[in-house]
Design an enzyme around this catalytic site. Structure first.
Site, PDB file in Angstrom:
ATOM      1  CG  HIS A  63      30.512   9.751 -29.553  1.00  0.00           C
ATOM      2  ND1 HIS A  63      29.729   8.672 -29.617  1.00  0.00           N
ATOM      3  CD2 HIS A  63      31.558   9.397 -29.684  1.00  0.00           C
ATOM      4  CE1 HIS A  63      30.504   7.642 -29.551  1.00  0.00           C
ATOM      5  NE2 HIS A  63      31.546   8.006 -29.246  1.00  0.00           N
ATOM      6  CD  GLU A  66      26.709  10.316 -30.272  1.00  0.00           C
ATOM      7  OE1 GLU A  66      26.175  10.015 -29.128  1.00  0.00           O
ATOM      8  OE2 GLU A  66      27.202   9.472 -30.910  1.00  0.00           O
ATOM      9  CG  HIS A 160      25.802   7.823 -26.657  1.00  0.00           C
ATOM     10  ND1 HIS A 160      27.074   8.226 -27.299  1.00  0.00           N
ATOM     11  CD2 HIS A 160      25.780   7.591 -25.461  1.00  0.00           C
ATOM     12  CE1 HIS A 160      28.021   7.932 -26.324  1.00  0.00           C
ATOM     13  NE2 HIS A 160      27.265   7.621 -25.181  1.00  0.00           N
ATOM     14  CD  GLU A 224      23.275   4.866 -29.439  1.00  0.00           C
ATOM     15  OE1 GLU A 224      23.092   6.182 -30.015  1.00  0.00           O
ATOM     16  OE2 GLU A 224      24.619   4.632 -29.193  1.00  0.00           O
TER      17      GLU A 224
END
Length: 345
Positions: A63, A66, A160, A224
């Site tokens: 993405h 990010e 991420h 994450e």
């Protein structure tokens, strides 16, 4: 010319972003004997002269907005190319979606992390750059892992940051293992990266980490590391433990890690996924509600036309809520706490 430029500056990310649509393959060798190959824009392979049994993929920028993982991986690549970091393992680094990175957007046309395991070619087929990139990334990962017929340990850490904040700043998504036990050693490694919250998936997925796990038997995770922020606004001190631990893995200097203790972790199991079915889908909580927030049983979470979604179980918590996903995609994941001690190997 590119080889000398990278030896001098180490700025592979800058080179990638200057050529988001592709780079001609090239290869060269550093003075320390590390062999370097550029396979495509955002795709760089390193093979040290002597290497261990670990084949490691670090991916980021799946993405484009990010940025913290992109900066972390760019720094690792820079230090390898400028010979400040001497590898002891084979490494493939992937900057997933250069065009989206340039735009500062999550995606250009379609969510790249919903297009793996062949989903890029389903439906209308390879109709946009993200679908084409997903297929290419699968090919590059396969090429990397098929280096030898000898058994080797395969890893893929897909880094991420989340759209919203979280009760637990850092957490990992463990792909569905089709009945195989979760690996205690990998949980210990995540803890060393300052990741103590783990979400256990219970079904096949179209994510990059599931692809690597299912297709190649890799220990793979979506990790994450915090919240989405623009370039230059990340406090990289918050990722220092992850950075140090990843570098130790790459250089074979990882110390013996503390043994797994369930008390050190927050483990969650997927209870259900709420998919968006119409354009009328609406979340019934504030935009700044954090991941892993829980509500009392019966609380209205979302509506989708005439359908209501409410909290069904005590302790049920929400994660990854996003009303803007495409129709048919997951809009909320609902999770519940879980004990996994008996299912580890």
């Amino acid at each position: 010319m590119i080889a000398q430029q990278l030896r001098d500056s180490g700025e592979f990310l800058a080179l990638t972003l200057a050529h988001p649509d592709g780079l001609s393959p090239c290869h060269f060798t550093l003075s320390n004997g590390t062999h370097v190959e550029i396979w495509d824009t955002g795709v760089i392979y390193f093979q040290p002269p002597q290497y261990g049994q670990h084949d490691i993929v670090l991916s980021c920028g799946i993405h484009g907005n990010e940025t913290a993982p992109i900066e972390l991986c760019a720094d690792i690549v820079r230090d390898i190319l400028t010979e400040k970091l001497l590898l002891a393992e084979r490494l493939l680094v992937l900057f997933g979606n250069p065009a989206a990175i340039n735009l500062g957007k999550r995606e250009v046309t379609e969510n790249l992390n919903r297009l793996f395991s062949g989903h890029h070619s389903k439906g209308a087929g390879l109709i946009n750059a993200e679908r084409q990139r997903a297929k290419a990334l699968e090919i590059y990962v396969s090429r990397f892992y098929q280096h030898t017929e000898q058994p080797r340990q395969r890893y893929l850490y897909d880094l991420h940051t989340a759209i919203r904040g979280s009760r637990f700043e850092k957490f990992a998504v463990y792909p569905y293992l089709h009945g195989q036990p979760w690996r205690k050693q990998q949980l210990e490694f995540l803890a060393a990266c300052d990741v103590h919250t783990v979400l256990l998936m219970q079904s096949a997925a179209s994510t990059f980490s599931y692809y690597a796990s299912n297709a190649h038997g890799a220990d793979a995770f979506t990790i994450e590391l915090g919240k989405v922020r623009p370039f230059g606004q990340n406090d990289m001190r918050r990722f220092a433990q992850a950075n140090t631990t990843l570098r130790a893995l790459l250089t074979a200097t990882l110390p013996e890690l503390p043994a797994f203790e369930s008390i050190d972790f927050n483990i969650y199991d997927v209870y259900r996924a709420i998919n968006k079915q119409t354009q009328d889908f609406k979340l019934h909580f504030a935009d700044d509600v954090e991941n892993f927030t829980s509500y009392p049983i019966g609380t209205l979470l979302a509506t989708d036309g005439d359908i209501e979604y409410r909290v069904e179980r005590e302790g049920e918590a929400l994660i990854f809520p996003n009303a803007k996903v495409a129709i048919g995609q997951r809009a909320i994941l609902m999770v519940v706490p879980k004990s996994i001690t008996a299912h580890l190997k």
